[in-house]
Scaffold this active site. Structure first.
Site, PDB file in Angstrom:
ATOM      1  N   TRP A   1      15.042 -17.472  69.040  1.00 22.88           N
ATOM      2  CA  TRP A   1      14.214 -17.034  70.162  1.00 22.88           C
ATOM      3  C   TRP A   1      12.767 -17.268  69.787  1.00 22.88           C
ATOM      4  CZ3 TRP A   1      10.633 -12.867  69.873  1.00 22.88           C
ATOM      5  CH2 TRP A   1       9.865 -12.733  71.042  1.00 22.88           C
TER       6      TRP A   1
ATOM      7  N   LYS B   1      14.199 -15.847  77.956  1.00 26.16           N
ATOM      8  CA  LYS B   1      13.507 -14.608  78.301  1.00 26.16           C
ATOM      9  C   LYS B   1      12.746 -14.806  79.607  1.00 26.16           C
ATOM     10  CE  LYS B   1      10.502 -11.278  76.116  1.00 26.16           C
ATOM     11  NZ  LYS B   1      10.097 -10.689  74.849  1.00 26.16           N
TER      12      LYS B   1
ATOM     13  N   HIS C   1      22.784  -9.837  73.434  1.00 26.73           N
ATOM     14  CA  HIS C   1      21.867  -8.845  72.876  1.00 26.73           C
ATOM     15  C   HIS C   1      21.932  -7.661  73.829  1.00 26.73           C
ATOM     16  CE1 HIS C   1      18.992 -11.309  70.112  1.00 26.73           C
ATOM     17  NE2 HIS C   1      20.222 -11.233  69.651  1.00 26.73           N
TER      18      HIS C   1
ATOM     19  N   ASP D   1      11.476  -5.154  80.183  1.00 30.25           N
ATOM     20  CA  ASP D   1      12.224  -5.379  78.942  1.00 30.25           C
ATOM     21  C   ASP D   1      11.784  -4.370  77.881  1.00 30.25           C
ATOM     22  OD1 ASP D   1      13.735  -6.565  76.959  1.00 30.25           O
ATOM     23  OD2 ASP D   1      12.288  -8.163  76.553  1.00 30.25           O
TER      24      ASP D   1
ATOM     25  N   ASP E   1      20.206  -5.285  70.449  1.00 35.10           N
ATOM     26  CA  ASP E   1      18.796  -5.635  70.312  1.00 35.10           C
ATOM     27  C   ASP E   1      17.935  -4.658  71.104  1.00 35.10           C
ATOM     28  OD1 ASP E   1      16.364  -6.760  69.865  1.00 35.10           O
ATOM     29  OD2 ASP E   1      16.650  -8.497  71.172  1.00 35.10           O
TER      30      ASP E   1
HETATM   31  C1  RNT Z   1      12.669 -10.659  72.237  1.00 35.19           C
HETATM   32  C2  RNT Z   1      14.088 -11.033  71.990  1.00 35.19           C
HETATM   33  C3  RNT Z   1      14.472 -11.183  70.552  1.00 35.19           C
HETATM   34  C4  RNT Z   1      13.859 -10.091  69.694  1.00 35.19           C
HETATM   35  C5  RNT Z   1      14.321 -10.087  68.271  1.00 35.19           C
HETATM   36  C6  RNT Z   1      13.454  -9.258  67.396  1.00 35.19           C
HETATM   37  O1  RNT Z   1      12.420 -10.303  73.518  1.00 35.19           O
HETATM   38  O2  RNT Z   1      14.938 -10.116  72.609  1.00 35.19           O
HETATM   39  O3  RNT Z   1      15.843 -11.229  70.429  1.00 35.19           O
HETATM   40  O4  RNT Z   1      14.095  -8.828  70.215  1.00 35.19           O
HETATM   41  O5  RNT Z   1      14.456 -11.362  67.824  1.00 35.19           O
HETATM   42 ZN    ZN Z   2      17.045 -10.305  72.217  1.00 33.84          ZN
END
Ligand code: RNT
Ligand code: ZN
Length: 417
Positions: free
Chosen positions: A186, A227, A285, A293, A325
């Site tokens: 990511w 995202k 996640h 978020d 997550d």
């Molecule tokens: C960020 C993503 C990602 C992070 C982690 C720390 O919006 O969700 O997965 O939360 O990599």
């Molecule tokens: Zn994530």
């Protein structure tokens, strides 16, 4: 909790479920085999061990200042082991690159090597936890707003090198544990305000990914996570859902669905069946977005329940990797893990206990009143008695008993930090 009480309730529940055609023992043995990938970053508010003194960047934020966060490798490992002792089943641990064992030295992201995770690999073996991995684009002087999609070739190459090295580390982890390490990619890349170069950045991200994925490995699996927006990067996200879905389908990569990364009225559970048809596997996640978020602790809500049901209805427990997550710094962090992990497992159990055969018969016969009625009744079938038995058989606290365990750990360990 008294063992006889758990047993009595379980026996009644088993009978009740068998009346609707569900075998509780089968559900329990399936649940036993579902690992959750616990995210290491809830223990320390996504800080890591680089100790460069910088703050958390990349559009993510942990709010709250509850005392007791893990400050180093030892404390983090102790916290994870505490969590593990309170969860039924066997789980995995997902590490970010910034959680390497750097032995007090500064190791820049383009210099990281498998040796920085050798200690973790040994620890994983000793403690029966398999490892997953994440490259880390945030909280670094070169993070800025753009990493893999940066028009500056020097910066882009830095992050390409980092991500390639992370894949190699994942490969070594997978080899060491005799089971593929799942590596999530990511990057926060985006723009706070309007951009007139949407295509250019996406083109660059695509090229960077092509370069990163050029090496084929056999002991690791790649996931790519999209995202909607980040804090301070609200107007445009390079790695949007369309982008990664397209990339994943074309290149046979696992797509990560983070439940906080979509429009709030979007139903993530509805994506499972579509993705299963076009992608090799799915990574989740599991989080809890409140208005945005916000990464609140996962709970047993409708979203998580429906997600679990879609996986079991599709018979896809072996193709969907379930990771957590979220990062809440406002409550006991060890407790936050246990609540979220247990909630996810409770959802999976309810999904496995669904009277699916009968429901599908009703549907096939056009008996939609019957289908809806049984769906409603299934909600109050005594799944909790089956859950308590699951905990008892796994020798972990039953029901609310884990609260006292965490209070004790706080008294004896985390409050002294
Ligand atoms: C960020 C993503 C990602 C992070 C982690 C720390 O919006 O969700 O997965 O939360 O990599
Ligand atoms: Zn994530």
């Amino acid at each position: 909790m008294k063992q006889e009480l758990v047993q009595k309730a379980y026996d009644i529940a088993a009978e009740r479920y068998s009346a609707v055609g569900v075998d509780v023992e089968k559900a329990l043995s399936k649940l036993q085999k579902v690992p959750l990938s616990l995210h290491c970053w809830q223990a320390d508010d996504v800080t890591g061990f680089e100790q460069t003194g910088g703050s958390l960047t990349g559009g993510i934020q942990a709010t709250g200042n509850y005392p007791g966060r893990a400050r180093d490798l030892q404390e983090l490992r102790a916290d994870i082991l505490k969590v593990k002792s309170l969860l039924p089943g066997q789980h995995r641990l997902s590490l970010h690159e910034i959680y390497g064992d750097f032995e007090g030295k500064f190791v820049d992201r383009d210099q990281v090597e498998p040796k920085h995770f050798a200690g973790w690999m040994d620890w994983g073996k000793e403690n029966g936890m398999r490892l997953d991995f994440n490259s880390t684009s945030f909280s670094h002087p070169k993070s800025g707003d753009l990493s893999l999609a940066n028009p500056d070739k020097g910066i882009r190459d830095f992050w390409i090198e980092h991500t390639k090295r992370c894949r190699l580390i994942s490969e070594e982890m997978g080899k060491a544990q005799g089971d593929p390490c799942i590596m999530n990619l990511w990057v926060h890349d985006g723009s706070k305000d309007l951009t007139v170069n949407r295509l250019q950045y996406r083109q660059l991200l695509k090229e960077s990914l092509d370069e990163i994925f050029a090496t084929t490995y056999h002991n690791m699996k790649d996931c790519i996570e999209a995202k909607l927006f980040g804090i301070g990067l609200e107007s445009y996200t390079v790695g949007s859902y369309d982008f990664y879905l397209g990339y994943g389908v074309r290149n046979n990569k696992i797509v990560t669905l983070d439940t906080g990364h979509f429009h709030l009225t979007e139903r993530i559970f509805d994506k499972i069946s579509s993705l299963l048809l076009f992608l090799p596997e799915i990574m989740l996640h599991v989080s809890r977005p409140l208005w945005w978020d916000s990464d609140h602790v996962t709970i047993m809500n409708d979203e998580t329940l429906e997600l679990a049901k879609e996986i079991t209805r599709a018979g896809a427990l072996d193709r969907v990797h379930i990771g957590l997550d979220y990062f809440d710094a406002s409550i006991n962090r060890v407790g936050a893990y246990v609540i979220g992990a247990r909630a996810t497992q409770k959802c999976l159990l309810q999904a496995l206990l669904e009277p699916l055969a009968t429901l599908r018969d009703f549907e096939a016969n056009g008996q939609y009143f019957e289908r809806l009625a049984l769906l409603e009744e299934a909600k109050s079938l005594p799944w909790n008695a089956v859950w308590d038995m699951f905990c008892a058989r796994n020798n972990v606290p039953v029901g609310e008993e884990f609260i006292a365990d965490i209070q004790r750990y706080e008294r004896e360990v985390t409050s002294k930090r």
